[in-house]
Motif scaffolding. Structure first.
Motif, PDB file in Angstrom:
ATOM      1  N   VAL A 253      41.880  47.051  13.651  1.00 14.29           N
ATOM      2  CA  VAL A 253      42.852  47.556  14.619  1.00 14.29           C
ATOM      3  C   VAL A 253      42.165  48.659  15.422  1.00 14.29           C
ATOM      4  O   VAL A 253      41.796  49.695  14.873  1.00 14.29           O
ATOM      5  N   ASP A 254      41.977  48.411  16.713  1.00 17.01           N
ATOM      6  CA  ASP A 254      41.153  49.313  17.530  1.00 17.01           C
ATOM      7  C   ASP A 254      41.861  49.611  18.850  1.00 17.01           C
ATOM      8  O   ASP A 254      41.806  48.825  19.792  1.00 17.01           O
ATOM      9  N   SER A 255      42.500  50.775  18.920  1.00 14.33           N
ATOM     10  CA  SER A 255      43.204  51.152  20.148  1.00 14.33           C
ATOM     11  C   SER A 255      42.223  51.509  21.261  1.00 14.33           C
ATOM     12  O   SER A 255      42.609  51.636  22.421  1.00 14.33           O
ATOM     13  N   GLY A 256      40.941  51.684  20.916  1.00 10.26           N
ATOM     14  CA  GLY A 256      39.930  51.958  21.929  1.00 10.26           C
ATOM     15  C   GLY A 256      39.506  50.715  22.697  1.00 10.26           C
ATOM     16  O   GLY A 256      38.897  50.813  23.766  1.00 10.26           O
ATOM     17  N   ALA A 257      39.816  49.540  22.144  1.00  9.96           N
ATOM     18  CA  ALA A 257      39.486  48.272  22.808  1.00  9.96           C
ATOM     19  C   ALA A 257      40.710  47.746  23.537  1.00  9.96           C
ATOM     20  O   ALA A 257      41.814  47.720  22.986  1.00  9.96           O
ATOM     21  N   LYS A 258      40.533  47.331  24.776  1.00 13.75           N
ATOM     22  CA  LYS A 258      41.658  46.822  25.560  1.00 13.75           C
ATOM     23  C   LYS A 258      42.069  45.432  25.101  1.00 13.75           C
ATOM     24  O   LYS A 258      43.240  45.139  24.885  1.00 13.75           O
ATOM     25  N   THR A 259      41.080  44.568  24.902  1.00 15.20           N
ATOM     26  CA  THR A 259      41.335  43.151  24.661  1.00 15.20           C
ATOM     27  C   THR A 259      41.191  42.809  23.179  1.00 15.20           C
ATOM     28  O   THR A 259      40.314  43.335  22.500  1.00 15.20           O
ATOM     29  N   SER A 260      42.029  41.923  22.689  1.00 15.64           N
ATOM     30  CA  SER A 260      41.872  41.399  21.331  1.00 15.64           C
ATOM     31  C   SER A 260      40.844  40.267  21.345  1.00 15.64           C
ATOM     32  O   SER A 260      40.669  39.586  22.357  1.00 15.64           O
ATOM     33  N   ALA A 261      40.161  40.086  20.220  1.00 15.77           N
ATOM     34  CA  ALA A 261      39.122  39.057  20.141  1.00 15.77           C
ATOM     35  C   ALA A 261      39.205  38.343  18.802  1.00 15.77           C
ATOM     36  O   ALA A 261      39.521  38.956  17.773  1.00 15.77           O
ATOM     37  N   LEU A 262      38.895  37.055  18.819  1.00 17.71           N
ATOM     38  CA  LEU A 262      38.900  36.227  17.618  1.00 17.71           C
ATOM     39  C   LEU A 262      37.537  35.574  17.471  1.00 17.71           C
ATOM     40  O   LEU A 262      36.974  35.070  18.449  1.00 17.71           O
ATOM     41  N   HIS A 263      37.018  35.575  16.240  1.00 18.26           N
ATOM     42  CA  HIS A 263      35.737  34.916  15.966  1.00 18.26           C
ATOM     43  C   HIS A 263      35.885  33.409  16.179  1.00 18.26           C
ATOM     44  O   HIS A 263      36.757  32.764  15.581  1.00 18.26           O
ATOM     45  N   ALA A 264      35.027  32.843  17.030  1.00 14.66           N
ATOM     46  CA  ALA A 264      35.084  31.399  17.291  1.00 14.66           C
ATOM     47  C   ALA A 264      33.679  30.876  17.563  1.00 14.66           C
ATOM     48  O   ALA A 264      32.871  31.546  18.201  1.00 14.66           O
ATOM     49  N   VAL A 265      33.411  29.669  17.053  1.00 14.49           N
ATOM     50  CA  VAL A 265      32.141  28.991  17.314  1.00 14.49           C
ATOM     51  C   VAL A 265      32.449  27.566  17.764  1.00 14.49           C
ATOM     52  O   VAL A 265      33.592  27.106  17.680  1.00 14.49           O
ATOM     53  N   ASN A 266      31.411  26.880  18.242  1.00 12.96           N
ATOM     54  CA  ASN A 266      31.577  25.508  18.730  1.00 12.96           C
ATOM     55  C   ASN A 266      32.703  25.432  19.773  1.00 12.96           C
ATOM     56  O   ASN A 266      33.540  24.519  19.746  1.00 12.96           O
TER      57      ASN A 266
ATOM     58  N   LYS B 293      33.323  43.322  28.267  1.00 11.32           N
ATOM     59  CA  LYS B 293      32.205  44.142  27.801  1.00 11.32           C
ATOM     60  C   LYS B 293      32.448  44.505  26.343  1.00 11.32           C
ATOM     61  O   LYS B 293      33.512  44.998  25.977  1.00 11.32           O
ATOM     62  N   SER B 294      31.442  44.255  25.496  1.00  9.76           N
ATOM     63  CA  SER B 294      31.572  44.549  24.068  1.00  9.76           C
ATOM     64  C   SER B 294      31.248  46.004  23.801  1.00  9.76           C
ATOM     65  O   SER B 294      30.788  46.737  24.686  1.00  9.76           O
ATOM     66  N   SER B 295      31.461  46.413  22.541  1.00 10.39           N
ATOM     67  CA  SER B 295      31.182  47.804  22.146  1.00 10.39           C
ATOM     68  C   SER B 295      29.705  48.137  22.261  1.00 10.39           C
ATOM     69  O   SER B 295      29.325  49.302  22.368  1.00 10.39           O
TER      70      SER B 295
ATOM     71  N   ARG C  74      31.761  36.467  16.562  1.00 10.64           N
ATOM     72  CA  ARG C  74      31.784  37.806  15.966  1.00 10.64           C
ATOM     73  C   ARG C  74      31.026  37.835  14.639  1.00 10.64           C
ATOM     74  O   ARG C  74      31.290  38.665  13.776  1.00 10.64           O
ATOM     75  N   ASP C  75      30.060  36.924  14.498  1.00 13.22           N
ATOM     76  CA  ASP C  75      29.281  36.865  13.255  1.00 13.22           C
ATOM     77  C   ASP C  75      28.676  38.211  12.895  1.00 13.22           C
ATOM     78  O   ASP C  75      28.607  38.589  11.723  1.00 13.22           O
ATOM     79  N   SER C  76      28.178  38.920  13.901  1.00 16.36           N
ATOM     80  CA  SER C  76      27.471  40.167  13.630  1.00 16.36           C
ATOM     81  C   SER C  76      28.407  41.358  13.479  1.00 16.36           C
ATOM     82  O   SER C  76      27.959  42.473  13.214  1.00 16.36           O
ATOM     83  N   MET C  77      29.716  41.142  13.641  1.00 21.45           N
ATOM     84  CA  MET C  77      30.682  42.226  13.533  1.00 21.45           C
ATOM     85  C   MET C  77      31.284  42.263  12.130  1.00 21.45           C
ATOM     86  O   MET C  77      31.208  41.302  11.380  1.00 21.45           O
TER      87      MET C  77
ATOM     88  N   VAL D 112       4.208  45.882  12.734  1.00 22.93           N
ATOM     89  CA  VAL D 112       4.827  44.560  12.715  1.00 22.93           C
ATOM     90  C   VAL D 112       5.435  44.354  11.327  1.00 22.93           C
ATOM     91  O   VAL D 112       4.729  44.421  10.321  1.00 22.93           O
ATOM     92  N   ASN D 113       6.733  44.091  11.291  1.00 28.08           N
ATOM     93  CA  ASN D 113       7.471  43.962  10.033  1.00 28.08           C
ATOM     94  C   ASN D 113       7.775  42.490   9.772  1.00 28.08           C
ATOM     95  O   ASN D 113       8.367  41.811  10.612  1.00 28.08           O
ATOM     96  N   SER D 114       7.384  42.004   8.592  1.00 29.96           N
ATOM     97  CA  SER D 114       7.574  40.579   8.266  1.00 29.96           C
ATOM     98  C   SER D 114       8.956  40.272   7.689  1.00 29.96           C
ATOM     99  O   SER D 114       9.317  39.100   7.566  1.00 29.96           O
ATOM    100  N   SER D 115       9.720  41.299   7.300  1.00 31.79           N
ATOM    101  CA  SER D 115      11.099  41.084   6.819  1.00 31.79           C
ATOM    102  C   SER D 115      12.027  42.051   7.540  1.00 31.79           C
ATOM    103  O   SER D 115      12.623  42.939   6.929  1.00 31.79           O
ATOM    104  N   PRO D 116      12.159  41.906   8.862  1.00 32.60           N
ATOM    105  CA  PRO D 116      12.953  42.879   9.628  1.00 32.60           C
ATOM    106  C   PRO D 116      14.442  42.783   9.308  1.00 32.60           C
ATOM    107  O   PRO D 116      14.969  41.687   9.097  1.00 32.60           O
ATOM    108  N   GLY D 117      15.108  43.927   9.264  1.00 32.46           N
ATOM    109  CA  GLY D 117      16.547  43.953   9.014  1.00 32.46           C
ATOM    110  C   GLY D 117      17.332  43.461  10.224  1.00 32.46           C
ATOM    111  O   GLY D 117      16.889  43.575  11.366  1.00 32.46           O
ATOM    112  N   LEU D 118      18.514  42.913   9.972  1.00 32.70           N
ATOM    113  CA  LEU D 118      19.335  42.333  11.033  1.00 32.70           C
ATOM    114  C   LEU D 118      20.476  43.235  11.476  1.00 32.70           C
ATOM    115  O   LEU D 118      20.994  43.079  12.585  1.00 32.70           O
ATOM    116  N   GLU D 119      20.894  44.167  10.625  1.00 34.06           N
ATOM    117  CA  GLU D 119      22.133  44.897  10.897  1.00 34.06           C
ATOM    118  C   GLU D 119      22.064  45.687  12.199  1.00 34.06           C
ATOM    119  O   GLU D 119      22.953  45.605  13.044  1.00 34.06           O
ATOM    120  N   GLY D 120      20.990  46.471  12.368  1.00 34.25           N
ATOM    121  CA  GLY D 120      20.876  47.299  13.567  1.00 34.25           C
ATOM    122  C   GLY D 120      20.792  46.470  14.833  1.00 34.25           C
ATOM    123  O   GLY D 120      21.472  46.741  15.821  1.00 34.25           O
TER     124      GLY D 120
END
Length: 458
Positions: A28-41, A81-83, A113-116, A424-432
């Motif tokens: 629940v985010d009052s800072g975001a104007k639009t609601s969003a739903l995770h969808a693929v395909n 525009k995303s966060s 929204r996989d990364s969210m 050069v990192n061979s196992s780079p993190g994804l979160e950031g």
């Protein structure tokens, strides 16, 4: 206070009955104007002369197997525009939102929204006149258990039809590892987390085997994605090498990981291929300390442990005296170190380029925390999306290619005379990088496996 309004917390379980989604956790985010739903395909089509949209939703976080197919009339297409600051054109639909005993129609945009952290975001347009938010509370409208969710969605669990892929790593709860498992499941593959401490090897000239805790033989994997922590490099690479000997495809090879972890050897390979790095010195004897300091331009300078990673074992010596003390202290402990020039104009910032199969799929600017000189997210730094130059892109791609890495995190700083390659990192993190770029990087890794194995998704 309007008593007719519903009080909700910062996160709530929502019901979208028209989409057959009885339980989906929303931020629940009052800072975001639009609601969003995770969808693929997401796929538009015409129904009775009107524009419609079909899409799949994975309603449970970190679960790519549970899939609900949805269809709805298209209300609009809008640029959102995303966060993270990036913008995209999204389809907009209308649907009923049910919270507790109340229900009303809302507008929702469809996006991956996989990364969210949440499968749904509830923006202020959907709340208007209906909701009051208590930001310190959670699940004011009730909590849902795993058992309840399973009851809702058990008929929507898809059976794998694709490759069998093992993720060889140490921590199943790590964001990066969860995302890779999820991305593979979403694409129809059978994903399994293999804890490297539970694997053991049978060396046999005729029939080499990989065994797992309890005596199980791991003999039917199509691919292995190794994500090996630095402290487990020796054993993790031995396991990866053994999978290779058994004819299993590995996304990064053992030899590539090994040479990337040897910082001195990696730098030698990189400069031999014409890549620019900060001036670096390496010596064995404490008698050479002053010459070493002079070689890299004097203080301030950076001292790096060869075995360090993620900013650990990296120290800034601001004066010549501090540099001498630090270098001699490390040498007295028989630690192997590099001494490197301090590029002041970088101003505590670096660029992380994420390379997959010879392409930069995302790049972010990392900024050091106040009082820190290292642009490290694990140490309080921040990340934001950035545009890289053609030269920076060339350096990142060539660096990964030089070390034979199909997946790599390449760190670059901007000096007065142009970009310089740090590491050069061979196992780079994804979160950031997923959080800042809003891109499905884990999915790019799975696609790289599919491409190399010439697998075509149905």
């Amino acid at each position: 206070m309007n008593n007719k309004k519903i009080v909700v917390g910062s996160e709530e379980w929502c019901n979208l009955p028209q989409l057959n989604l009885p339980g989906i956790k929303a931020r629940v985010d009052s800072g975001a104007k639009t609601s969003a739903l995770h969808a693929v395909n997401i796929s538009p089509f015409i129904k009775n002369g009107e524009p419609w949209i079909s899409f799949d939703v994975h309603p449970i976080q970190n679960d790519g197997k549970t899939t609900v197919h949805c269809e709805a009339p298209v209300l609009d297409k809008r640029r959102v525009k995303s966060s993270s600051g990036s913008s995209e054109i999204r389809f907009v639909i209308k649907t009923i939102l049910s919270l507790g005993d109340e229900a009303w129609e809302i507008e929702v945009t469809l996006t991956n929204r996989d990364s969210m952290g949440y499968r749904m975001l509830l923006g202020r347009q959907a709340m208007s006149g209906k909701i009051l938010v208590d930001p310190e509370a959670s699940f004011c409208r009730g909590e849902l258990s795993k058992e309840t969710l399973l009851g809702y969605y058990h008929t929507h669990i898809t059976r794998p039809t694709g490759l069998k892929i093992g993720l060889l790593a140490s921590n199943p709860d790590l964001y990066s590892n969860q995302r890779i498992i999820e991305a593979g499941q979403e694409r129809g593959h059978e994903m399994e987390f293999l804890n490297l401490k539970d694997c053991y090897i049978k060396l046999d000239g005729k029939n080499p085997e990989m065994h797992y805790r309890g005596g199980r033989i791991l003999n039917n994997f199509d691919a292995i994605i190794p994500r090996i922590r630095p402290s487990a490099t020796f054993y993790g690479c031995a396991l990866t090498r053994h999978f290779e000997a058994m004819g299993v495809y590995t996304l990064n090879t053992a030899s590539a990981i090994t040479q990337s972890r040897d910082k001195l050897y990696a730098l030698q390979l990189l400069i031999n291929n014409g890549l620019p790095i900060p001036t670096t010195g390496f010596a064995n004897s404490p008698l050479d300390t002053n010459e070493l300091i002079k070689m890299v331009g004097g203080a301030p300078l950076i001292v790096k442990l060869l075995e360090g990673t993620q900013g650990k074992g990296v120290v800034l010596a601001e004066t010549k005296k501090a540099a001498e003390s630090l270098i001699n202290a490390f040498k007295s402990l028989r630690a192997n170190i590099l001494v490197q020039e301090f590029v002041k104009e970088a101003n505590g910032k670096d660029i992380r380029c994420f390379v997959v199969n010879g392409k930069v799929v995302a790049s972010i600017m990392r900024t050091a925390a106040p009082g820190e000189f290292r642009a490290n997210i694990h140490m309080g730094g921040t990340a934001s999306i950035t545009r890289i130059t053609p030269e920076e892109r060339r350096i990142a791609i060539l660096a990964a290619k030089t070390l034979n890495l199909k997946v790599a995190g390449v760190d670059i700083i901007r000096g007065n005379n142009g970009p310089l390659l740090l590491e050069v990192n061979s196992s780079p993190g994804l979160e950031g990088i997923e959080g800042a770029s809003n891109k499905d990087i884990a999915g790019k890794m799975i696609e790289a496996v599919e491409r190399d194995l010439k697998y075509t998704r149905p």
